[in-house]
Design a protein around this motif. Structure first.
Motif, short mmCIF file in Angstrom:
data_model
loop_
_atom_site.label_atom_id
_atom_site.label_comp_id
_atom_site.label_asym_id
_atom_site.label_seq_id
_atom_site.Cartn_x
_atom_site.Cartn_y
_atom_site.Cartn_z
N TRP A 165 -9.01 11.19 -0.59
CA TRP A 165 -8.80 9.98 -0.28
C TRP A 165 -10.28 9.32 -1.44
CZ3 TRP A 165 -11.32 5.65 0.49
CH2 TRP A 165 -10.65 4.45 0.94
N ILE A 209 1.61 9.69 3.58
CA ILE A 209 2.89 8.46 3.46
C ILE A 209 3.76 8.49 2.53
CG2 ILE A 209 3.22 6.87 4.96
CD1 ILE A 209 0.07 5.89 5.23
N THR A 240 0.93 -1.54 0.49
CA THR A 240 0.17 0.33 0.17
C THR A 240 0.44 0.74 0.12
OG1 THR A 240 -1.70 -1.17 1.07
CG2 THR A 240 -1.81 1.06 1.72
N ILE A 241 1.49 0.91 0.90
CA ILE A 241 3.01 2.45 1.07
C ILE A 241 3.42 2.29 -0.35
CG2 ILE A 241 4.19 3.96 3.28
CD1 ILE A 241 1.18 3.60 2.82
N HIS A 275 -3.77 9.52 3.81
CA HIS A 275 -3.71 8.88 2.99
C HIS A 275 -2.44 8.57 2.14
CE1 HIS A 275 -4.00 8.44 -1.89
NE2 HIS A 275 -5.25 9.51 -2.02
N GLU A 276 -2.48 7.11 1.50
CA GLU A 276 -1.18 6.84 1.62
C GLU A 276 -0.72 7.37 0.71
OE1 GLU A 276 -4.45 5.16 -1.31
OE2 GLU A 276 -4.45 5.52 0.60
N ARG A 277 -0.90 8.29 0.02
CA ARG A 277 -0.54 8.78 -1.14
C ARG A 277 0.94 9.60 0.04
NH1 ARG A 277 1.73 8.67 -6.33
NH2 ARG A 277 2.70 10.74 -6.74
N PHE A 318 -5.12 4.19 8.45
CA PHE A 318 -4.71 4.38 6.76
C PHE A 318 -5.82 4.89 5.96
CE2 PHE A 318 -0.80 1.85 5.72
CZ PHE A 318 0.17 2.52 6.64
#
Length: 281
Positions: free
Chosen positions: A271, A169, A7-8, A165-167, A134
């Motif tokens: 998100w 991170i 995911t990251i 938002h994973e973006r 997340f």
């Protein structure tokens, strides 16, 4: 880097490659990795550092994923340092110091505390990323119900956390890997404001253009539904224990994303817009 297809890790690979960095991604199955052209994809298992020792030559910075490396994080970093690595960015979690029984991700293999501790003790320049919950977890917690109808049932309507938002991170992780200015920091990464379960469902409805209603149900009813959808019982029990406790002081909103990136953290509505198709029937 480890966790390159996760995911990251997946957006992090894109960001590093886009910045012109040379990326060596370790994966158990290179054939299905689907990483960008120019990324060196190698086969190995970070939880068994001997399988990737040869690929550490020439590596200057390591992204350490708590599920990929697991209990072997310290051994992996020792090998990396021997071969010339100078920096490690560890992915942990904002609740890393909580009771392990209330850390759901531990029951899916994440060893956040062990990974952070290994980074700090490695002798390398280190940064720890401690993200809040997340936003992408909504895909398994709420999306199946949203696809099925306009009433979303869950426990603890008022439980609130600053979903991230994973973006965001990944962008902070890329900055930490490429720039030594964050060394020695435990970055608590959160969204811009806490949202309750009820508010999360409202935001999803607003973004996808459907009036959704949250209906509170007993925790045991919700737990049965998650287990029936295939989530492990220990994970579900830890999740419900965390909801019952409520978000602690460590999960308060921070400005660390904005401090590092020079812009506010993305909202949960942004998100949802990025993942709207997952909520459609």
């Amino acid at each position: 880097m480890t966790g390159a297809t996760g995911t990251i890790g997946r957006p992090l690979v894109d960001l590093l490659a886009g910045a012109g960095a040379k990326v060596r991604a370790v994966t158990r199955d290179p054939e299905t990795a689907g990483l960008p052209a120019g990324v060196e994809v190698v086969a190995g298992d970070p939880s068994r550092p001997d399988t990737i020792a040869a690929f550490l030559d020439g590596v200057t910075a390591v992204f350490l994923h708590p599920r990929a490396a697991g209990q072997a994080a310290g051994d992996l970093l020792a090998l990396a340092r021997e071969r010339g690595a100078e920096r490690v960015v560890a992915l942990a979690a904002i609740n890393v110091d909580d009771d392990p029984a209330e850390q759901p991700s531990r029951f899916q293999g994440d060893r956040n505390k062990e990974t952070e501790d290994a980074a700090v003790a490695s002798g390398l320049e280190w940064v720890s990323l401690r993200p809040a919950g997340f936003a992408v977890n909504a895909l398994r917690t709420w999306a199946p119900q949203v696809r099925a109808g306009d009433v979303v049932r869950g426990p603890y309507a008022g439980f609130a956390e600053p979903l991230i938002h994973e973006r965001d991170i990944a962008e902070v992780g890329a900055r930490a890997l490429l720039d030594g200015g964050l060394a020695g920091r435990r970055l608590r990464l959160t969204g811009p404001r806490p949202l309750s379960h009820e508010q999360v469902v409202t935001v999803i409805g607003d973004v996808i253009g459907r009036p959704l209603r949250f209906e509170e149900v007993p925790p045991e009813v919700f737990a049965r539904g998650l287990v029936q959808r295939g989530l492990p019982q220990p994970f579900v029990e830890a999740l419900l224990a965390r909801y019952a406790r409520g978000a602690g002081p460590a999960e308060a909103v921070t400005d660390d994303v904005e401090t590092v990136l020079g812009r506010p953290a993305r909202t949960f509505a942004e998100w949802v817009a990025d993942h709207a198709a997952a909520f459609q029937g």
